[in-house]
Design a protein around this motif. Structure first.
Motif, short mmCIF file in Angstrom:
data_model
loop_
_atom_site.label_atom_id
_atom_site.label_comp_id
_atom_site.label_asym_id
_atom_site.label_seq_id
_atom_site.Cartn_x
_atom_site.Cartn_y
_atom_site.Cartn_z
N ASP A 1 57.46 91.87 33.35
CA ASP A 1 57.71 90.53 32.84
C ASP A 1 58.93 90.04 33.60
OD1 ASP A 1 55.73 91.04 31.00
OD2 ASP A 1 57.08 91.23 29.30
N MET A 2 58.80 88.93 34.30
CA MET A 2 59.93 88.43 35.08
C MET A 2 59.71 86.97 35.44
SD MET A 2 59.36 90.16 38.78
CE MET A 2 58.05 89.65 39.84
N VAL A 3 60.77 86.34 35.92
CA VAL A 3 60.68 84.98 36.44
C VAL A 3 61.16 84.99 37.88
CG1 VAL A 3 60.93 83.81 34.23
CG2 VAL A 3 62.95 84.33 35.57
N LEU A 4 60.59 84.10 38.68
CA LEU A 4 61.00 83.89 40.05
C LEU A 4 61.71 82.55 40.10
CD1 LEU A 4 60.93 84.78 43.02
CD2 LEU A 4 58.74 83.61 43.21
N LEU A 5 63.00 82.56 40.43
CA LEU A 5 63.81 81.36 40.42
C LEU A 5 63.95 80.78 41.83
CD1 LEU A 5 66.62 82.70 38.07
CD2 LEU A 5 64.59 81.39 37.44
N GLY B 1 65.52 75.99 39.14
CA GLY B 1 64.12 75.85 38.74
C GLY B 1 63.39 77.18 38.68
N VAL B 2 62.33 77.20 37.88
CA VAL B 2 61.48 78.38 37.76
C VAL B 2 60.26 78.16 38.65
CG1 VAL B 2 60.08 79.78 36.20
CG2 VAL B 2 62.27 78.84 35.41
N LEU B 3 60.09 79.03 39.65
CA LEU B 3 58.93 78.93 40.55
C LEU B 3 57.70 79.59 39.94
CD1 LEU B 3 60.62 79.79 43.96
CD2 LEU B 3 60.02 77.54 43.07
N ALA B 4 57.90 80.69 39.21
CA ALA B 4 56.78 81.40 38.62
C ALA B 4 57.28 82.27 37.47
CB ALA B 4 56.08 82.27 39.66
N THR B 5 56.37 82.52 36.51
CA THR B 5 56.64 83.42 35.39
C THR B 5 55.54 84.47 35.37
OG1 THR B 5 57.60 81.60 34.13
CG2 THR B 5 57.00 83.57 32.89
N PHE B 6 55.93 85.73 35.27
CA PHE B 6 54.99 86.84 35.21
C PHE B 6 55.13 87.54 33.87
CE2 PHE B 6 55.86 86.04 39.60
CZ PHE B 6 54.67 86.29 40.26
N VAL B 7 54.00 87.80 33.22
CA VAL B 7 53.97 88.54 31.96
C VAL B 7 52.96 89.66 32.12
CG1 VAL B 7 53.52 88.43 29.48
CG2 VAL B 7 54.59 86.48 30.64
N GLY B 8 53.38 90.88 31.87
CA GLY B 8 52.48 92.02 32.03
C GLY B 8 51.99 92.18 33.45
N GLY B 9 52.78 91.72 34.41
CA GLY B 9 52.40 91.85 35.81
C GLY B 9 51.50 90.75 36.32
N ARG B 10 51.13 89.79 35.46
CA ARG B 10 50.25 88.69 35.86
C ARG B 10 51.03 87.39 35.91
NH1 ARG B 10 44.39 88.80 34.30
NH2 ARG B 10 43.86 90.94 34.79
N CYS B 11 50.75 86.58 36.91
CA CYS B 11 51.39 85.28 37.03
C CYS B 11 50.75 84.34 36.01
CB CYS B 11 51.22 84.73 38.45
SG CYS B 11 52.12 83.19 38.71
N VAL B 12 51.56 83.88 35.04
CA VAL B 12 51.05 83.00 33.99
C VAL B 12 51.52 81.56 34.17
CG1 VAL B 12 50.79 84.88 32.32
CG2 VAL B 12 52.94 83.59 32.41
N HIS B 13 52.42 81.34 35.10
CA HIS B 13 52.93 80.00 35.36
C HIS B 13 53.44 79.94 36.78
CE1 HIS B 13 55.25 76.29 35.04
NE2 HIS B 13 56.25 76.93 35.58
N GLY B 14 53.06 78.90 37.50
CA GLY B 14 53.66 78.65 38.80
C GLY B 14 53.01 79.29 40.00
N ALA B 15 51.79 79.73 39.89
CA ALA B 15 51.14 80.34 41.05
C ALA B 15 51.11 79.39 42.23
CB ALA B 15 49.73 80.80 40.71
#
Length: 68
Positions: free
Chosen positions: A23-27, A43-57
């Motif tokens: 679980d992480m964010v890419l800033l 800004g947040v470029l992408a959010t990962f939950v459980g290893g999957r990109c759930v926002h910002g692909a």
């Protein structure tokens, strides 16, 4: 010991490594390198939950691969 390191050490499923989910964010900037008054502008470029990109692909594709 920080909260993050305590949490990471309390479970064999936490941490970074091959086969582990994250679980992480890419800033779009480094919060440790910008003046404190600018942290809220990062800004947040992408959010990962459980290893999957759930926002910002789409943001990941726009930035292309990392330089080697």
């Amino acid at each position: 010991m920080s909260h993050a390191s305590r949490a990471a050490s309390s479970s064999p499923l936490r941490g970074f490594g091959v086969g582990l989910r994250a679980d992480m964010v890419l800033l779009d900037d480094d919060p440790t390198a910008v003046p404190s008054e600018r942290i809220g502008e990062i800004g947040v470029l992408a959010t990962f939950v459980g290893g999957r990109c759930v926002h910002g692909a789409e943001g990941l594709r726009a930035h292309g691969p990392a330089p080697v």
